[in-house]
Design a protein around this motif. Structure first.
Motif, PDB file in Angstrom:
ATOM      1  N   HIS A   1     -16.759 -69.913  57.658  1.00 54.66           N
ATOM      2  CA  HIS A   1     -17.964 -69.082  57.790  1.00 54.66           C
ATOM      3  C   HIS A   1     -17.630 -67.598  57.627  1.00 54.66           C
ATOM      4  N   MET A   2     -16.556 -67.151  58.249  1.00 53.80           N
ATOM      5  CA  MET A   2     -16.194 -65.737  58.208  1.00 53.80           C
ATOM      6  C   MET A   2     -15.737 -65.304  56.806  1.00 53.80           C
ATOM      7  N   ALA A   3     -15.285 -66.247  55.993  1.00 51.66           N
ATOM      8  CA  ALA A   3     -14.884 -65.907  54.629  1.00 51.66           C
ATOM      9  C   ALA A   3     -16.078 -65.429  53.803  1.00 51.66           C
ATOM     10  N   PHE A   4     -17.275 -65.847  54.178  1.00 54.91           N
ATOM     11  CA  PHE A   4     -18.493 -65.342  53.548  1.00 54.91           C
ATOM     12  C   PHE A   4     -19.017 -64.086  54.252  1.00 54.91           C
ATOM     13  N   ILE A   5     -18.974 -64.090  55.562  1.00 58.46           N
ATOM     14  CA  ILE A   5     -19.640 -63.040  56.343  1.00 58.46           C
ATOM     15  C   ILE A   5     -18.944 -61.689  56.219  1.00 58.46           C
ATOM     16  N   ILE A   6     -17.621 -61.654  56.308  1.00 55.77           N
ATOM     17  CA  ILE A   6     -16.909 -60.375  56.285  1.00 55.77           C
ATOM     18  C   ILE A   6     -17.135 -59.613  54.976  1.00 55.77           C
ATOM     19  N   PRO A   7     -16.995 -60.235  53.796  1.00 57.91           N
ATOM     20  CA  PRO A   7     -17.301 -59.499  52.568  1.00 57.91           C
ATOM     21  C   PRO A   7     -18.775 -59.081  52.486  1.00 57.91           C
ATOM     22  N   GLY A   8     -19.665 -59.895  53.068  1.00 59.14           N
ATOM     23  CA  GLY A   8     -21.076 -59.530  53.061  1.00 59.14           C
ATOM     24  C   GLY A   8     -21.337 -58.238  53.807  1.00 59.14           C
ATOM     25  N   VAL A   9     -20.723 -58.084  54.954  1.00 59.51           N
ATOM     26  CA  VAL A   9     -20.875 -56.844  55.725  1.00 59.51           C
ATOM     27  C   VAL A   9     -20.316 -55.657  54.944  1.00 59.51           C
ATOM     28  N   ALA A  10     -19.160 -55.849  54.298  1.00 64.97           N
ATOM     29  CA  ALA A  10     -18.572 -54.776  53.486  1.00 64.97           C
ATOM     30  C   ALA A  10     -19.510 -54.374  52.355  1.00 64.97           C
ATOM     31  N   GLY A  11     -20.209 -55.330  51.773  1.00 64.26           N
ATOM     32  CA  GLY A  11     -21.126 -55.034  50.686  1.00 64.26           C
ATOM     33  C   GLY A  11     -22.311 -54.196  51.130  1.00 64.26           C
ATOM     34  N   VAL A  12     -22.829 -54.446  52.318  1.00 64.93           N
ATOM     35  CA  VAL A  12     -23.938 -53.634  52.834  1.00 64.93           C
ATOM     36  C   VAL A  12     -23.495 -52.182  52.993  1.00 64.93           C
ATOM     37  N   VAL A  13     -22.277 -51.975  53.459  1.00 64.41           N
ATOM     38  CA  VAL A  13     -21.740 -50.617  53.591  1.00 64.41           C
ATOM     39  C   VAL A  13     -21.617 -49.945  52.225  1.00 64.41           C
ATOM     40  N   LEU A  14     -21.127 -50.672  51.224  1.00 65.74           N
ATOM     41  CA  LEU A  14     -20.997 -50.113  49.881  1.00 65.74           C
ATOM     42  C   LEU A  14     -22.353 -49.774  49.272  1.00 65.74           C
ATOM     43  N   ALA A  15     -23.360 -50.595  49.550  1.00 61.46           N
ATOM     44  CA  ALA A  15     -24.705 -50.307  49.040  1.00 61.46           C
ATOM     45  C   ALA A  15     -25.220 -48.976  49.578  1.00 61.46           C
TER      46      ALA A  15
ATOM     47  N   CYS B   1     -31.513 -49.140  41.923  1.00 59.66           N
ATOM     48  CA  CYS B   1     -31.290 -50.526  41.512  1.00 59.66           C
ATOM     49  C   CYS B   1     -29.952 -51.067  41.998  1.00 59.66           C
ATOM     50  N   LEU B   2     -28.873 -50.315  41.782  1.00 59.89           N
ATOM     51  CA  LEU B   2     -27.569 -50.839  42.176  1.00 59.89           C
ATOM     52  C   LEU B   2     -27.432 -50.916  43.691  1.00 59.89           C
ATOM     53  N   SER B   3     -28.043 -49.970  44.410  1.00 58.29           N
ATOM     54  CA  SER B   3     -28.037 -50.048  45.877  1.00 58.29           C
ATOM     55  C   SER B   3     -28.746 -51.315  46.344  1.00 58.29           C
ATOM     56  N   LEU B   4     -29.908 -51.585  45.749  1.00 59.28           N
ATOM     57  CA  LEU B   4     -30.682 -52.760  46.147  1.00 59.28           C
ATOM     58  C   LEU B   4     -29.970 -54.054  45.784  1.00 59.28           C
ATOM     59  N   PHE B   5     -29.457 -54.126  44.555  1.00 61.05           N
ATOM     60  CA  PHE B   5     -28.765 -55.346  44.132  1.00 61.05           C
ATOM     61  C   PHE B   5     -27.591 -55.662  45.064  1.00 61.05           C
ATOM     62  N   THR B   6     -26.784 -54.651  45.353  1.00 64.95           N
ATOM     63  CA  THR B   6     -25.592 -54.864  46.179  1.00 64.95           C
ATOM     64  C   THR B   6     -25.965 -55.285  47.598  1.00 64.95           C
ATOM     65  N   ALA B   7     -26.989 -54.651  48.166  1.00 63.44           N
ATOM     66  CA  ALA B   7     -27.409 -54.989  49.528  1.00 63.44           C
ATOM     67  C   ALA B   7     -27.923 -56.423  49.604  1.00 63.44           C
ATOM     68  N   VAL B   8     -28.735 -56.826  48.632  1.00 62.54           N
ATOM     69  CA  VAL B   8     -29.335 -58.160  48.672  1.00 62.54           C
ATOM     70  C   VAL B   8     -28.280 -59.244  48.510  1.00 62.54           C
ATOM     71  N   TRP B   9     -27.351 -59.078  47.544  1.00 64.23           N
ATOM     72  CA  TRP B   9     -26.369 -60.146  47.382  1.00 64.23           C
ATOM     73  C   TRP B   9     -25.399 -60.194  48.568  1.00 64.23           C
ATOM     74  N   SER B  10     -25.177 -59.065  49.219  1.00 66.47           N
ATOM     75  CA  SER B  10     -24.306 -59.069  50.396  1.00 66.47           C
ATOM     76  C   SER B  10     -24.974 -59.803  51.561  1.00 66.47           C
ATOM     77  N   ILE B  11     -26.268 -59.595  51.730  1.00 72.73           N
ATOM     78  CA  ILE B  11     -27.017 -60.335  52.754  1.00 72.73           C
ATOM     79  C   ILE B  11     -26.993 -61.834  52.443  1.00 72.73           C
ATOM     80  N   ALA B  12     -27.132 -62.173  51.147  1.00 72.73           N
ATOM     81  CA  ALA B  12     -27.075 -63.584  50.755  1.00 72.73           C
ATOM     82  C   ALA B  12     -25.718 -64.190  51.082  1.00 72.73           C
ATOM     83  N   ASN B  13     -24.659 -63.396  50.924  1.00 71.21           N
ATOM     84  CA  ASN B  13     -23.327 -63.906  51.245  1.00 71.21           C
ATOM     85  C   ASN B  13     -23.177 -64.153  52.745  1.00 71.21           C
TER      86      ASN B  13
END
Length: 409
Positions: free
Chosen positions: A166-180, A79-91
């Motif tokens: 744009h990059m203010a959203f994208i960079i944290p999103g990529v980091a979130g996928v790695v954390l997931a 669950c936490l892997s999925l939640f983190t990946a999805v919200w990071s993609i949304a970011n």
């Protein structure tokens, strides 16, 4: 009697939760920090901004309830892997948005995925840390999660000024996928604590049974009253400091983290103080509710924010309210752990989060039109009354909250 040992894997997961909680707050803060920028870039009004917040909050409320049940049913690894990946993609999609509609759609996806972090974190802490040492670990984690709110203003300002919004959203999103991915690889083979083994393995009770417990309804009422204050501060204060007090984005990057930083220190101090009183034999419920009452006495100062003569005084007032909000948020999570068993903790945390988010949805939806017509004063004054009301209600209900069995009659 020696305390149970905490393994290295537990501390590793606590570190990953630090990063996940940080990104959770940072990702939702990015929009509010960039409010003034996006109003110019995408031709938005305050009402449009309220609609963007509503696009986030509606699925946030719905999925808070659903995610809590999912965590109790399927566990934290998936669950936490999925939640983190999805919200990071949304970011990332938020950073790619070219118009209001695209930005609103990406914020809705973010709102669907982000609430699952909090029921999952509650379950992780109750699974990987024994109850004798849980409060210490939780007091470390709670301020760490607000690090996202602390770091968001300077990071967003730096990235936006160096590249673009744009990059203010994208960079944290990529980091979130790695954390997931890191969470998926790490959350396995949890320890077993003999005194809690039966509670951990028991299936979650039906939602009907949970809702028959009047203690749940007391906590829901308190959460509905108090969360709107925090949601308003997260979503509207950065814009207020820029538009009403004249801060530039760069200045906001330096001054914006102060309230959350001071709130984090206050949470650590409150956790240490609360544990000290519990060790003296005072009921944990009485300690938590007493802590709420003390902090609620400070909350009315928020009504004076718009009358602050300068930025310094305004930051002091906002910081005091941030301390109140963060200590209440931390304390309510601890109350769930104090009162309810592990097999229903995520479900109850989900219910509390959903009700609190509903309050956030309402305040964010109506704040824009009110501010456009009447200014910030009526909003600040109304919010300043909520914590004292909630504290009075919980103080009167202390005996019921401390009851070892649900009161359903």
């Amino acid at each position: 009697m020696s305390l149970p040992q905490i393994g290295r894997r537990s501390w590793l997961l606590l570190g990953l939760l630090f990063g996940i909680g940080l990104l959770n707050y940072l990702d939702r803060q990015t929009l509010s920090i960039l409010k003034a920028t996006l109003k110019g870039e995408l031709s938005l009004t305050d009402t449009h901004y309220s609609w963007l917040l509503t696009a986030f909050m509606v699925p946030y409320v719905i999925f808070y309830i659903l995610s809590g049940r999912l965590v109790d049913r399927f566990g934290t690894r998936i669950c936490l892997s999925l939640f983190t990946a999805v919200w990071s993609i949304a970011n990332i999609l938020s950073g790619l948005a070219q118009n209001f509609g695209q930005l609103a759609a990406s914020r809705a996806l973010l709102g669907a995925a982000e609430p699952g972090a909090f029921p999952a974190i509650t379950r992780v802490m109750m699974t990987w840390f024994p109850k004798e040492r849980r409060a210490f670990a939780w007091s470390l984690l709670s301020p760490c999660m607000t690090a996202g709110a602390i770091l968001a203003p300077p990071l967003v300002a730096i990235v936006t000024n160096y590249w673009n919004w744009h990059m203010a959203f994208i960079i944290p999103g990529v980091a979130g996928v790695v954390l997931a991915a890191a969470w998926w690889l790490s959350d396995r083979n949890p320890p077993t604590f003999p005194s809690e083994a039966e509670e951990v393995t028991a299936p979650p009770p039906p939602m009907k049974t949970i809702l028959q417990d009047r203690r749940v309804w007391l906590l829901l009422a308190a959460r509905a009253m108090t969360d709107p204050v925090w949601y308003f501060h997260l979503s509207w204060l950065p814009g207020y400091l820029q538009e009403k007090l004249g801060l530039s984005l760069k200045q906001l990057g330096w001054l914006g983290p102060i309230p959350s930083l001071l709130g984090s220190f206050a949470v650590v101090a409150a956790g240490w103080t609360a544990d000290r009183y519990v060790r003296k034999g005072i009921s944990p419920v009485r300690v938590r509710v007493g802590m709420f009452a003390v902090m609620a006495a400070i909350a009315p100062i928020g009504a004076l924010t718009t009358f602050a003569p300068n930025v310094t005084v305004a930051i002091v007032m906002i910081s005091l309210v941030a301390m109140v909000c963060q200590i209440w948020f931390f304390g309510q999570s601890m109350l769930v752990a104090d009162i309810f068993p592990k097999n229903s903790a995520a479900s109850i945390a989900g219910l509390l989060g959903a009700v609190g988010a509903t309050g956030g949805l309402i305040i964010n939806a109506i704040a824009g039109p009110i501010i456009e017509r009447a200014g910030y004063v009526p909003v600040f004054v109304a919010l300043a009354c909520l914590h004292p009301l909630a504290a009075w209600m919980l103080w009167k209900a202390r005996p019921r909250l401390a009851s070892p069995v649900a009161a359903t009659a």
